[in-house]
Design a protein around this motif. Structure first.
Motif, short mmCIF file in Angstrom:
data_model
loop_
_atom_site.label_atom_id
_atom_site.label_comp_id
_atom_site.label_asym_id
_atom_site.label_seq_id
_atom_site.Cartn_x
_atom_site.Cartn_y
_atom_site.Cartn_z
N ILE A 1 36.58 39.75 42.06
CA ILE A 1 36.90 40.49 40.83
C ILE A 1 38.36 40.89 40.84
CG2 ILE A 1 36.52 42.67 39.57
CD1 ILE A 1 33.56 42.50 40.43
N ASN B 1 40.64 38.04 40.08
CA ASN B 1 40.51 37.34 38.79
C ASN B 1 40.44 38.25 37.58
OD1 ASN B 1 40.00 34.32 39.54
ND2 ASN B 1 38.82 35.53 41.02
N PHE C 1 39.50 37.50 33.68
CA PHE C 1 38.23 38.00 33.12
C PHE C 1 38.48 38.71 31.76
CE2 PHE C 1 35.63 38.64 37.33
CZ PHE C 1 35.74 37.28 37.59
N GLU D 1 39.39 36.25 29.02
CA GLU D 1 38.23 35.47 28.56
C GLU D 1 37.30 36.34 27.71
OE1 GLU D 1 38.06 32.39 32.39
OE2 GLU D 1 36.49 33.91 32.13
N ALA E 1 32.85 27.99 33.91
CA ALA E 1 32.27 28.68 35.06
C ALA E 1 31.47 27.73 35.94
CB ALA E 1 31.39 29.83 34.59
N LYS F 1 30.26 35.58 34.96
CA LYS F 1 31.21 35.73 36.08
C LYS F 1 30.50 35.85 37.44
CE LYS F 1 33.62 34.47 33.70
NZ LYS F 1 34.56 33.34 33.71
N GLU G 1 29.65 32.35 38.25
CA GLU G 1 30.87 31.61 38.64
C GLU G 1 31.22 31.92 40.10
OE1 GLU G 1 34.39 31.98 35.91
OE2 GLU G 1 35.38 32.75 37.72
N TYR G 2 31.14 33.19 40.43
CA TYR G 2 31.47 33.61 41.80
C TYR G 2 30.51 32.99 42.82
CZ TYR G 2 31.11 36.59 45.93
OH TYR G 2 31.01 37.02 47.21
N MET H 1 28.67 43.35 37.54
CA MET H 1 28.88 42.01 38.12
C MET H 1 28.44 41.97 39.57
SD MET H 1 32.59 40.72 36.84
CE MET H 1 33.06 40.92 35.12
#
Lengths: 448, 448
Positions: A5, A8, A12, A15, A49, A126, A129-130, A438
Motif C-alpha cells: 500500500i 502504491n 491507488f 485509479e 490488476a 487492490k 492485485e497484491y 485492504m
C-alpha cells in the motif's frame, strides 16, 4: 500488504479517483452514458490488476462488470460483489466541494461514492492485485460489480440466473456496509429488506386559488399529510394492518446478545444533532435499526415551493415512502399490502396512485461459517480487537437473491463508518478504513 | 361605449399585451426590474388615455402608478385601485402556451395576469379614456395601481398614509374579483383576510441513510405531516386554540340571504374535477369560502423529490401555510397565534421555525351605498340581470387599510370568472367579460 500500500498509494488514489469522477447515478436517466463509461473503466482496472475475462457484460439494465482468476478448479472460490452506481448528489448546495471531484483532507476521501460503494469495491481489486503479484493467491476469485444497487438491482437477479455456472462460488464477499465504530470493528450478519413506493394524491384537476376555494375543497397536501400521519401508531409502530404478521421476533437470549454491542446513546444523538431519539416503543436504538422494520418518508412535494407567498390549493401532492423489512417479511408481499392500504385510507375527495419503485428482502448470515471465522480473524489482526456481529439497518436487495440462486451465503465485511454520511452530502471514506479494509481483505484470503 | 370598443379593439389588445408580456412577479427578487418596467408602461398608458400627473411613484417596495383627472373639485371623486404584479407562473409545464406571451383563442385572452389583475385594471383605463374623449366624464378620477398585491401589499399602507390628500376620494373602485358565473352577475360585498406563514421542521443536522437510521430517528417529513394533520378536527374546523374566538357568526337571517345566491353543487364539483367536496361541518360551500375562515397548505417540500428511489431521512421539511380570515379575525393576532401553536405542538425530536410571509384583514362592504347602487344598475343594464351580493373567499389585504386610512369603502366590481383559473396555469380572461366590464364601468360613472 501494508508495505505494498505504502509503495502504491498514489497510483491507488489516481485509479480510484478516475472512477469517482464519473457520475454513475443509476436513479437518473440522463446519467445512462456514465454507467457504461464507469463499467468500462472498472473492467480495465480489473484487467490491469490481473483478472482474466474482465469485461463489461450487458444486462437488461445497466451493464455488469465481471472478471475472474481461476488459479485451480479444486481450490475454493470467492465471489466478490460490489456496485459502481451511486446515489444522486442532491441537495447539491450542501456539499463543501464538487460531489464528483474527489478531494483528500482531514484523513479522508470526500466524494459521492468515496465509500458507497466505489471506494469499498476498489479495496477488493487492490487486495487481489497484491495477492496475485506477490504469489499468495490460493483461491479462485470472481468479481461481479453491478450498476443498479441504488435502485434495487432490478436486472441483476436475472443476469445471475443467466450466468449461474460462471458465477459458481463458495462464498459471496461484500464490502458495502459499515462497522459500528472506528474502534468497534464489526461484521454485519443480517440486513433489512426494502419496499420503496411513490404515492400521488390528486384533488382538484388543476391548481386552485386558495382564497376562492379554501375551506370548501380537500387540499391534496393536507390529505397526504393526514394519510402519512396515520401510518404510525402513537407507540411508533407501522400502522399498516398485516405489516408485522411475518416479522421474526427474536428470543430474549438473541436480544441480549445483540445488546452486547457497545452503544453510546449520547454520542449517537450528538453525531446527528438531535435532542431526542424516536422509534418503536420497547426496543433499543440498535434493535430499531437492526431487527425491527420501519417506515420512512424519503421525500415529499406539492404546491408552490418557490420564494415568497403563492396562495394556491395544488392539484397534486407526492411522497416517496420507504419501508425497511426484516426476515421473514417479503418485499413482494409488503409492497402490495402497503399499496392496498394506502388506497383504502384515501378519502373520496381525492384520488390516490401508488407506484412501486424498488424492493428486496432482508437476510441473515450464520456466524459459525468458515468465511465468517476467517473474516473475524483477519479483522482482529488488523484492528487488534475482535469484531462483534451486528445487524445492519440498510438493504442490499440483491444479496437475498444471491443466496437463493447461487446457494451461497454473503459475507458482509464492510469498512464504512456512520460518519461517512453515505447517501448524503459530503460523503467521505476514512483513509484509515480504506487501507485497513485492504489489509483485512488480503488476510481474509489467508485464513479462508 | 360598445361602438368605441368595436373601433379600438385592436389597439386595446396591443396595449394590454404590452403589459402582459412583462413578467412582473412580485414574489421573486429576480423580477425586480420587471416591476419598474411594467409600472412605467402603465403610467404611459394612463397618460395616453388622458390622465394628468400620471407617473411612477416610489414606495418602500415596488413602485406605485398614480394618475388622475380632476374635472371639478366640487364633483365626487372615484379612486380606482388595481395591481400590476402577478403570481408566479409555476408549474410551468402545465401551461399550454408561454405564460408571458398572451394569445387569444376560444373567446378569451390566455396569459398570466390576463385577468388578475392587469386585464381588469386595463378596463378602467379604457372606460376612463372613452368617457374623457366623448366628453362624458362628470367625476374626478384617480388611479392607484400597486405592484405588491400578490405578496400582501407590505408597502402600500404607508404610501397611502404619505399621500393621503392626493388620494382623497368618495369611493375606492376595484376590479380584482370574480362574478358567481357568466350569467350570474354579482358584486362582492366582503372579502377574507390572510395570514401566510412558512414553516421549517429540522430533525437530524444532515440527511441520513434511511436504512442505517430508519426506525430510530424522528423523520422531519413524518413529523411535519403529523403536525399538519393535527391542524384540523374531524369536523373540518381549524384546530388552533383561539382561532375562532373573534369570528363574527352570521345570524340565521344573514345566512338565509347568502343562501339565495344560486349555486350548482354538481357543476361546481365538475368544474374542478372532484368527486366530493370537503369542509367545515354544518356550513354550505359558499359559506365555507365566504363567511368562514380556513387553513390550507399551499406548498410542501422535503427530502428527495427527483427521479427514482433515494433512501434518505432528510434533515429538513418545509411547508407554506395560508389561513383565510373573516371579520373580526385580525391577521396581526392570528399569525402569532398560529406560530406559537405550531411551535408548541412540535415533538422534542425536532426543531421548528416559523416565518411570517404575508397578512391582511378581511372586510365587509355596505350594500345600501350610492356606489353599490350605481354599480348594480350598471351591471343590470349590461348583463340584463340584477347582480347578487356575494362574499368572496379571496383577500385583497390592502383594502381594509384603504377603508381605515382614507375613510372610504371599496366597491368590488369584478368581472373574473372561476374558469379563468387565476394563480394557476393557463390563466385566462373571457373577452365577453373584458368588454362587458368596460361597459359596466363606464355606466357606473353615469349612475354614480
Amino acid at each position: 500488504m501494508k508495505e505494498y500500500i505504502e509503495q502504491n498509494k498514489e497510483r491507488f488514489f489516481e485509479e480510484l479517483f478516475s472512477i469517482l469522477r464519473i457520475p454513475s447515478i443509476s436513479a437518473k436517466a440522463e446519467n445512462k452514458p456514465d454507467m457504461q463509461r464507469c463499467a468500462e473503466r472498472i473492467a480495465q482496472l480489473l484487467r490491469e490488476a490481473g483478472a482474466d475475462e474482465a469485461g463489461v457484460y450487458p444486462s437488461s439494465g445497466n451493464p455488469v462488470v465481471f472478471g475472474c482468476k481461476i488459479a485451480d478448479p479444486s481450490l475454493s472460490t470467492v465471489l466478490v460483489y460490489g456496485h459502481y452506481d451511486v446515489q444522486p448528489a442532491e441537495p447539491l448546495e450542501k456539499w463543501n466541494s464538487d460531489p464528483f471531484e474527489p478531494v483528500i483532507h482531514d484523513g479522508a476521501i470526500w466524494c459521492r461514492g468515496a465509500n458507497d460503494d466505489k471506494g469499498q469495491l476498489f479495496m477488493h481489486i487492490k487486495a487481489f492485485e497484491y495477492l496475485l503479484r506477490s504469489g499468495q493467491l490460493r483461491h479462485n476469485v470472481k468479481f461481479m460489480f453491478e450498476g443498479e444497487e441504488e435502485i434495487g438491482s432490478p436486472s441483476l437477479p436475472q443476469w445471475i440466473r443467466d450466468h449461474k455456472e460462471m458465477l459458481a462460488a463458495d462464498v459471496c464477499l461484500v464490502s458495502d456496509t459499515t462497522m459500528l465504530g472506528e474502534n468497534i470493528p464489526s461484521i454485519n450478519c443480517g440486513m433489512r429488506g426494502l419496499s420503496y413506493l411513490e404515492v400521488k394524491v390528486t384533488g382538484p384537476d388543476k391548481d386552485l386559488h386558495s382564497g376562492h376555494y379554501g375551506g370548501a375543497v380537500a387540499n391534496p397536501i393536507t390529505v397526504l399529510c393526514e394519510m402519512i400521519a396515520s401510518l404510525h401508531t402513537p407507540d411508533g409502530k407501522v400502522a399498516v394492518p398485516g405489516f408485522y404478521d411475518k416479522v421474526v421476533n427474536l428470543s430474549r437470549k438473541d436480544r441480549d446478545l445483540l445488546a452486547k454491542a457497545p452503544f453510546d446513546r449520547e454520542a449517537y444523538k450528538k453525531s446527528i444533532g438531535v435532542r431526542e431519539l424516536r422509534g418503536e416503543k420497547s426496543y433499543s436504538t440498535l434493535e430499531r435499526t437492526g431487527i425491527r422494520p420501519c417506515l420512512d418518508v424519503c421525500g415529499i412535494w406539492g404546491g408552490y415551493t418557490g420564494e415568497g407567498a403563492k396562495t394556491v390549493i395544488p392539484s397534486e401532492a407526492h411522497a416517496k415512502i420507504s419501508m425497511r423489512l426484516v426476515p421473514d417479511q417479503l418485499s413482494a408481499e409488503i409492497t402490495p399490502l402497503f399499496a392496498r392500504h394506502f388506497k383504502r385510507i384515501a378519502p373520496r375527495s381525492v384520488t390516490v396512485e401508488v407506484k412501486e419503485c424498488e424492493g428486496g428482502d432482508g437476510f441473515l448470515i450464520p456466524i459459525d461459517s468458515p468465511a465468517y471465522k476467517a473474516a473475524s480473524r483477519a479483522i482482529t489482526e488488523v484492528y487488534g480487537i475482535e469484531p462483534v456481529p451486528s445487524r445492519g439497518g440498510g438493504s442490499i436487495a440483491v444479496l437475498a437473491e444471491v443466496q437463493k440462486i447461487l446457494g451461497i451465503d454473503p459475507l458482509l465485511m464492510g469498512f464504512g463508518l456512520e460518519r461517512d454520511t453515505i447517501h448524503s452530502p459530503n460523503e467521505s471514506y476514512l483513509l484509515k478504513q480504506f487501507f485497513g479494509g485492504m489489509e483485512s481483505i488480503a488476510l481474509f484470503y489467508r485464513y479462508f
